[in-house]
Design a protein around this motif. Structure first.
Motif, PDB file in Angstrom:
ATOM      1  N   GLY A  95    -117.019 -19.983  -1.290  1.00  0.00           N
ATOM      2  CA  GLY A  95    -117.076 -20.824  -2.123  1.00  0.00           C
ATOM      3  C   GLY A  95    -115.928 -21.762  -1.430  1.00  0.00           C
ATOM      4  O   GLY A  95    -115.340 -22.994  -1.522  1.00  0.00           O
ATOM      5  N   LEU A  96    -115.683 -21.006  -0.290  1.00  0.00           N
ATOM      6  CA  LEU A  96    -114.638 -21.406   0.971  1.00  0.00           C
ATOM      7  C   LEU A  96    -115.070 -23.229   1.385  1.00  0.00           C
ATOM      8  O   LEU A  96    -114.236 -23.785   1.452  1.00  0.00           O
ATOM      9  N   ASP A 121    -113.212 -13.292  -0.840  1.00  0.00           N
ATOM     10  CA  ASP A 121    -112.225 -14.377  -0.340  1.00  0.00           C
ATOM     11  C   ASP A 121    -113.458 -15.250  -0.295  1.00  0.00           C
ATOM     12  O   ASP A 121    -112.639 -16.254   0.068  1.00  0.00           O
ATOM     13  N   HIS A 138    -116.006 -25.000  -0.849  1.00  0.00           N
ATOM     14  CA  HIS A 138    -115.997 -26.369  -1.289  1.00  0.00           C
ATOM     15  C   HIS A 138    -114.258 -26.483  -1.945  1.00  0.00           C
ATOM     16  O   HIS A 138    -113.757 -27.535  -2.078  1.00  0.00           O
ATOM     17  N   ARG A 139    -113.455 -25.660  -0.587  1.00  0.00           N
ATOM     18  CA  ARG A 139    -111.882 -26.239  -0.928  1.00  0.00           C
ATOM     19  C   ARG A 139    -111.307 -27.284  -0.148  1.00  0.00           C
ATOM     20  O   ARG A 139    -111.916 -27.745   0.945  1.00  0.00           O
ATOM     21  N   THR A 140    -109.982 -28.024  -0.452  1.00  0.00           N
ATOM     22  CA  THR A 140    -109.849 -28.734   0.099  1.00  0.00           C
ATOM     23  C   THR A 140    -108.047 -27.874   1.127  1.00  0.00           C
ATOM     24  O   THR A 140    -108.006 -29.658   2.198  1.00  0.00           O
ATOM     25  N   ASP A 141    -108.051 -27.739   1.404  1.00  0.00           N
ATOM     26  CA  ASP A 141    -106.858 -26.816   2.090  1.00  0.00           C
ATOM     27  C   ASP A 141    -107.717 -26.719   4.163  1.00  0.00           C
ATOM     28  O   ASP A 141    -108.861 -27.049   4.039  1.00  0.00           O
ATOM     29  N   LEU A 179    -118.158 -26.620  -9.772  1.00  0.00           N
ATOM     30  CA  LEU A 179    -116.842 -27.016 -10.357  1.00  0.00           C
ATOM     31  C   LEU A 179    -116.595 -28.528 -10.852  1.00  0.00           C
ATOM     32  O   LEU A 179    -115.751 -28.294 -11.644  1.00  0.00           O
TER      33      LEU A 179
END
Length: 323
Positions: free
Chosen positions: A311-312, A308, A314-317, A242
């Protein structure tokens, strides 16, 4: 959401798998043993035991010993060699509709390349997994995955020898100075994906003899004990992708996966598919159970597809928990 409505199809590079569950190299035997319990075509793919150019007896017994939260093995890559594999094992797997990833190894880079050329275009083969980081090579002085330059040369030679449409995956060792440097070298050399991780080197002492419990001495540790290490490696390499430090390719995550929740954790860390290994040794029906559990875990979080979840971590939400 009904778990049965969850889409488990898993694009893995150029190959579309019906689900993301793959067997880890060698843990399904030749396929004949596992087929008594699970239809091979119901799995995303079957990874073979590691194939070498010539027949190899492997290490003497004992080759495996149970340890806390895992198993320590030192098989020594036994097998009949490439000729017998192509003549007897591969046709049997192809007849049963198995999507086959062939694990290959050699004592020299040239042997890896020769095996890659030999396996191109054969029925059922959907990829090659280069066993470049296994402890079984240590007695030969050949832990190829310990050095980025050597890893690059090996993958480059295989990529040149293999047909362009045959995906090549490099299987990485966890006990290296920088796994992201090794990953980058492999992908820059032409690897279509990465398998992570191989077993961790370890040793067990027999409490009665006070000698190594395995005939070969050291062995490779697998099972739940290695799962946090494997997750760290997958997460670290995905983060490097990323950030642009490693070219982006699919990752096949493995290491101590026994439940659907374990599989979901690897997806969140960045794995596009996952492999089940030591769990098969005591529960050969584990793949079907794990897939059912994975559907339930995804549905509980409102995720309509396995992709879906990739990679969750690594998300910022805000994080997504079970509903």
């Amino acid at each position: 959401m009904d778990p049965q409505d969850v889409d488990l199809t898993a694009p893995f590079g150029p190959v579309l798998l019906p689900n993301p569950l793959v067997t880890a190299a060698g843990c399904g035997g030749t396929g004949r043993e596992l087929a008594r319990f699970v239809p091979l075509d119901a799995l995303g793919a079957v990874t073979t035991r590691t194939v070498m150019p010539e027949p190899r007896a492997g290490h003497p017994a004992p080759r495996a010993v149970a340890v806390p939260a895992g198993v320590l093995t030192a098989l020594g890559l036994p097998g009949p060699g490439i000729d017998a594999f192509v003549e007897h094992e591969l046709p049997w797997l192809a007849e049963r509709g198995a999507r086959v990833v062939v694990s290959v190894a050699g004592q020299r880079i040239e042997e890896f390349a020769t095996l890659a050329a030999r396996l191109g275009g054969l029925p059922g083969v959907v990829g090659l997994e280069l066993n470049i980081g296994g402890p079984a090579h240590a007695d030969l002085g050949l832990v190829f995955a310990a050095n980025p330059a050597i890893s690059y040369d090996l993958v480059r030679a295989v990529r040149r020898a293999a047909p362009a449409d045959l995906p090549v995956y490099a299987k990485l060792a966890p006990d290296v100075l920088s796994i992201t440097d090794i990953a980058a070298a492999c992908v820059q050399a032409g690897a279509d994906g990465l398998s992570m991780i191989n077993t961790l080197p370890g040793l067990e002492i027999d409490p009665v003899t006070l000698r190594p419990a395995l005939a070969a001495g050291p062995g490779g540790l697998s099972g739940p004990a290695v799962r946090p290490v494997a997750l760290r490696c997958v997460h670290q390499v995905r983060a490097a992708m990323l950030a642009g430090r490693v070219p982006e390719v699919p990752v096949l995550g493995m290491g101590g996966i026994r439940t659907g929740r374990d599989a979901l954790a690897f997806a969140a860390a960045g794995a596009s598919a996952f492999a089940v290994g030591s769990a098969l040794l005591h529960d050969p029906t584990a793949p079907l159970r794990i897939l059912d559990e994975l559907r339930t875990e995804l549905a509980a979080r409102g995720l309509a597809a396995f992709t879906d979840a990739v990679g969750l971590a690594h998300r910022t939400d805000p994080p997504r928990g079970p509903r």
